[in-house]
Design an enzyme around this catalytic site. Structure first.
Site, PDB file in Angstrom:
ATOM      1  N   GLU A  11       0.814  -1.220   0.000  1.00 55.25           N
ATOM      2  CA  GLU A  11       0.000   0.000   0.000  1.00 55.25           C
ATOM      3  C   GLU A  11       0.844   1.265   0.000  1.00 55.25           C
ATOM      4  O   GLU A  11       0.430   2.286  -0.540  1.00 55.25           O
ATOM      5  CB  GLU A  11      -0.940  -0.011   1.206  1.00 55.25           C
ATOM      6  CG  GLU A  11      -2.045   1.011   1.126  1.00 55.25           C
ATOM      7  CD  GLU A  11      -3.221   0.676   2.036  1.00 55.25           C
ATOM      8  OE1 GLU A  11      -3.750   1.600   2.637  1.00 55.25           O
ATOM      9  OE2 GLU A  11      -3.608  -0.509   2.123  1.00 55.25           O
ATOM     10  N   ASP A 106      -3.033  -3.301   2.966  1.00 51.44           N
ATOM     11  CA  ASP A 106      -3.589  -3.463   4.312  1.00 51.44           C
ATOM     12  C   ASP A 106      -4.851  -4.321   4.270  1.00 51.44           C
ATOM     13  O   ASP A 106      -5.605  -4.302   3.293  1.00 51.44           O
ATOM     14  CB  ASP A 106      -3.932  -2.094   4.915  1.00 51.44           C
ATOM     15  CG  ASP A 106      -2.686  -1.276   5.213  1.00 51.44           C
ATOM     16  OD1 ASP A 106      -1.589  -1.853   5.235  1.00 51.44           O
ATOM     17  OD2 ASP A 106      -2.820  -0.052   5.416  1.00 51.44           O
ATOM     18  N   TYR A 323      -1.684  -3.678  13.370  1.00 49.87           N
ATOM     19  CA  TYR A 323      -2.488  -2.785  12.550  1.00 49.87           C
ATOM     20  C   TYR A 323      -3.379  -1.915  13.440  1.00 49.87           C
ATOM     21  O   TYR A 323      -4.104  -2.434  14.294  1.00 49.87           O
ATOM     22  CB  TYR A 323      -3.340  -3.612  11.592  1.00 49.87           C
ATOM     23  CG  TYR A 323      -3.977  -2.812  10.481  1.00 49.87           C
ATOM     24  CD1 TYR A 323      -3.204  -2.088   9.597  1.00 49.87           C
ATOM     25  CD2 TYR A 323      -5.359  -2.799  10.328  1.00 49.87           C
ATOM     26  CE1 TYR A 323      -3.784  -1.360   8.573  1.00 49.87           C
ATOM     27  CE2 TYR A 323      -5.955  -2.079   9.304  1.00 49.87           C
ATOM     28  CZ  TYR A 323      -5.160  -1.355   8.427  1.00 49.87           C
ATOM     29  OH  TYR A 323      -5.743  -0.634   7.420  1.00 49.87           O
TER      30      TYR A 323
END
Length: 879
Positions: A11, A106, A323
């Protein structure tokens, strides 16, 4: 099938670099393609995107706001176009010959959509290469290696949910923004923005502001005294009575009753202990961080929601935390807390705390768990990959410590508190005096009384003291973000007599509800289903950017209130939290495969069409309402010359100033600082009746105050001369003739206060000589006896805060500042760029001192493309 390299797509670039380092064992090297980093090792290539590199938009024929009616955007086609041409071009080049492609964006709705966009770009140039999807919750060696060993397929349903949100937000945002902006004739950079999530969020803020304004405070009184054992320290006790329901009540709602009770308390000589109660309370450790709880905790450290998430994302990409966008508050079964604690044991910051937790028995480390359990990502916690001290800046280090300590706290034992409650009766003449008061009048609603209150017990006025003592620190040992303050009440026995002193009665008022802080607002959005964990902090940031809210906690501007009022009056759906919550549920249904993309977007368009039916009928009224609020947000107060409104205005060059609404008949103006965007505050100047102004400039935001006061202060202040001007003062060299004194010598440098509120060191011959150096806006400036050997100017000292700032020579200070900004001291000289500075350094000129002392002819001979006159020019400008 192509036999080219395998391609990995992440990403962002820093994620690509990290993953390449892990998979290559540190052997990956970087090359540039279209100014984009590509990491390569063996038969693999890895490229990082920049989030969405493809955006949704309307075709060009819909771009003219004046030619296209906003309602036409509802059914307008939406197409995708590259927004990052260089990255898209590099990706296509790499994908064309790729033998296999792995998408490693992600793992959430947005990441899946970015992955689908990459998938489509790959398929445009390569129809045959297999495309895999890998998912992980932290960029650590273990998780990344395991994910690439067991790839999966792209989740097109989850991506479709993200795409539906994208298209719905575009259509609602563009159509409503254009309608409101055109109605209010507010175009350009200051257009009026509104969106599907912005509207309901703004209404939450405005509704709370309405509650605050509508609040009618009520007066009440509380009585206190200090109790003490013989020879002991006093401790505070509070008066209470039994209300009509027999419950304890501390607030007395009638001033006459409060006065009588005050007299009664003054008549009591001492107090006798009537009751002593001890109990222990278990203080459970906090539950693991989800996104909302993390933002709230970071907010208590002074970080905005946007800043908190930005730092957490950097820590995630570096592999230090998991995350940060997650609803989960339950650690997964495969997380071994003991293993992670053992990894943290190697940290110089957390090692001692981790070791103390590891001393517990095997089965005693049972992490806490919250109510939310999901399967996509774990709660936010450290990964066990420890950063070195130089890897993190101050903010990152503070936030990383917060996340680590939250994990430690979830593995720590509960704390134990002992609570001690003492009730004493103060008598003497107190009971008799108290009996003269009307007990029912002490109640908040005496007309609703169901019984008769007891203002005093048989033995006197009741006084209570509550103490607490920490018996077992538990998780407080490792988590200092929750209070562990003790309140000491000494051990006493029933019947013991205590001295009574320090009697006092405090008059108070009930307080309005507090404004939502950023983290509290995000919690409220979550509770009402407005936005998602990934978008709520960005929505709040947009409200700040568009001028709808200011300060922290967020306070709505008059424009914000007007937008909400217009929506409530003419199109309720624009600010309806139920509408946006339903759309969020629909997108979750798409992700689960229960609804189709077309079904949800079509229903959204139908709803927007109904909204526009209501809006169009009231276009003129909405426009008038918004225009009035826009002017109100810019109004400071009366003009001293003509009585019209003074407004914040913007010049054609972009700078802000205060001008009269009566212009051109009245030309009265006041300057504003050149840094930041002005925001008008509620506070007003008592002398001039003008609202104070705050200048919004990110971390350099400051309160300017009353613009007229600042201008008057500058007019009244005398310049303080500190030395000769280096450009036109005595002995200054002229850059035009290669030496000698300037034709108009005699200029001096002085500390000047400007009418805009700024301060500087400038030439007394301004405007003929415009030489100047900046000074800090705040603090008292002291001119010291110490002088600069190079420039002959006195050193300056700024008194602001606890420690004075030794600014030193203003010329040297500014040169050092420019060197930090430019990267080289030589680049602070006008006309010397990065490449020229490199040439000069190769010729032995490392800084300003060497440049000033160099022979112009010799230096010109050593540096290609530079003549002696250019060197002399540089030397003249070196100060």
């Amino acid at each position: 099938m192509s036999r080219g390299p395998e391609l990995i797509i992440t990403e962002k670039d820093n994620a690509a670099r990290r993953i390449a380092e892990i998979l290559s064992g540190g052997s990956a090297t970087a090359e540039r393609r279209n100014d984009v980093n590509v990491y390569k090792w063996g038969g693999k290539r890895c490229i990082g995107l920049s989030g969405h590199v493809v955006g949704v938009d309307f075709p060009p024929e819909y771009s003219d706001w004046r030619d296209v009616e906003p309602v036409e955007l509802i059914d307008a086609p939406v197409h995708k176009t590259p927004t990052q041409e260089g990255i898209v071009s590099a990706l296509r080049t790499l994908a064309r010959n790729a033998s296999r492609v792995t998408i490693a964006t992600d793992y959430d709705r947005e990441g899946e959509l970015i992955g689908k966009e990459a998938y489509e770009l790959v398929r445009e140039v390569n129809e045959d290469a297999p495309i895999d999807r890998v998912r992980f919750s932290s960029i650590t060696e273990r998780e990344v290696t395991e994910a690439f060993a067991d790839p999966d397929d792209l989740d097109f349903d989850l991506a479709a949910a993200g795409e539906a949100r994208q298209v719905i937000d575009l259509t609602w945002g563009a159509a409503l923004t254009r309608f409101l902006s055109l109605s209010a004739r507010q175009l350009g950079n200051d257009f009026i923005s509104v969106g599907r999530v912005q509207g309901p969020t703004l209404k939450l803020i405005v509704d709370r502001e309405r509650e605050i304004r509508a609040f009618d405070p009520e007066a009440y009184w509380e009585l206190y005294g200090d109790l003490s054992k013989a020879g002991g320290d006093p401790f505070e006790a509070q008066y209470f009575f039994r209300n009509d329901a027999g419950n304890e009540a501390e607030r007395v709602w009638n001033e006459g009753v409060a006065d009588t009770l005050t007299e009664a308390l003054a008549a009591a000589g001492d107090a006798v202990v009537d009751d002593v109660r001890r109990r222990t309370r278990t203080d459970e450790p906090p539950t693991p961080f989800n996104t909302t709880a993390y933002i709230r905790a970071a907010g208590s450290l002074g970080y905005s929601a946007q800043r908190a998430m930005s730092i957490a994302e950097e820590l995630y990409t570096a592999g230090y935390v998991t995350y940060p966008r997650t609803d989960n508050t339950v650690y997964p079964d495969d997380l071994d807390p003991r293993e992670l604690l053992e990894a943290l044991e190697a940290s110089p910051t957390f090692g001692e705390d981790a070791a103390s937790l590891l001393e517990r028995e095997e089965g005693e480390i049972e992490p806490t768990a919250g109510d939310e359990e999901t399967t996509d990502h774990p709660p936010i916690h450290p990964t066990g990959d420890l950063p070195d001290a130089s890897d993190l800046d101050d903010d990152e280090r503070e936030v990383y410590e917060l996340i680590v300590r939250r994990f430690l706290a979830t593995c720590a034992p509960a704390a134990e508190w002992e609570r001690l409650r003492v009730v004493a009766l103060a008598n003497g003449e107190a009971t008799a005096i108290a009996s003269e008061a009307d007990p029912v009048a002490a109640l908040r609603d005496p007309d609703e009384a169901e019984g008769t209150p007891e203002l005093a017990a048989d033995g006197g006025l009741r006084l209570k003291a509550n103490g607490k003592r920490l018996l077992e620190a538990g998780y407080h040992e490792v988590y200092p973000y929750r209070s562990s303050d003790e309140r000491i009440v000494p051990d006493v026995e029933v019947g013991e007599t205590l001295a009574l002193s320090g009697r006092r009665t405090e008059a108070k008022e009930t307080q309005p509800p507090r404004r939502y802080g950023q983290s509290r607002l995000i919690e409220e959005m979550e509770k009402r289903g407005v936005g998602t964990k990934a978008t709520r902090h960005r929505t709040l940031e947009k409200l700040y950017d568009r001028g709808y809210v200011e300060s922290d906690p967020p306070r709505p501007t008059r424009l914000a209130e007007s937008v909400v009022e217009a929506a409530e009056g003419f199109a309720e759906h624009v600010v309806s939290e139920e509408m946006t919550a339903q759309l969020e549920r629909d997108m979750q249904a798409i992700a689960a495969g229960e609804k189709e993309y077309e079904e949800v977007t079509a229903a959204s368009r139908e709803l927007l069409e109904r909204v526009f039916e209501d809006l169009t009928e009231s276009r003129e009224a909405i426009g008038d309402q918004l225009q009035k609020s826009l002017k109100a947000d810019k109004t400071l107060g009366p003009c001293p010359e003509c009585g019209s409104d003074l407004l914040v205005r913007q010049s054609r060059a972009g700078s802000y100033f205060v001008g009269c609404d009566g212009y051109p008949d009245c030309e009265f103006t006041l300057p504003l600082p050149s840094t930041g965007k002005p925001l008008i505050l509620e506070e007003a100047c008592e002398d001039h009746d003008l609202h104070h102004v705050k200048m919004l400039a990110g971390r350099k935001t400051f309160v300017h105050g009353c613009p007229r006061c600042k201008a008057d202060e500058a007019d009244e202040a005398d310049d303080e001369v500190i030395g000769a001007c280096p450009e036109c003062g005595e002995g200054a060299a002229s850059p035009r003739d290669g030496g000698g004194e300037t034709a108009d010598a005699g200029g001096e440098l002085a500390i000047k206060r400007l009418r805009s509120g700024s301060r500087l060191v400038g030439c007394t011959r301004y405007p003929d000589c415009d030489y100047s150096l900046p000074l800090p806006r705040r603090g008292e400036i002291e001119v010291t006896e110490e002088r600069c050997a190079e420039h002959g100017l006195p050193h300056l000292r700024v008194h602001s805060g606890d420690e004075p700032w030794e600014l030193g020579c203003p010329i040297c200070n500014y040169r050092e500042f420019r060197a930090r900004e430019e990267g080289s001291e030589l680049q602070t000289v006008e006309g010397i760029g990065e490449k020229t500075a490199e040439k000069l350094e190769e010729a032995g000129i490392a800084g300003i001192g060497e440049l000033k002392s160099a022979d112009p002819d010799d230096l010109a001979g050593d540096v290609d493309g530079v003549g002696p006159d250019t060197v002399r020019d540089w030397q003249a400008k070196a100060d």
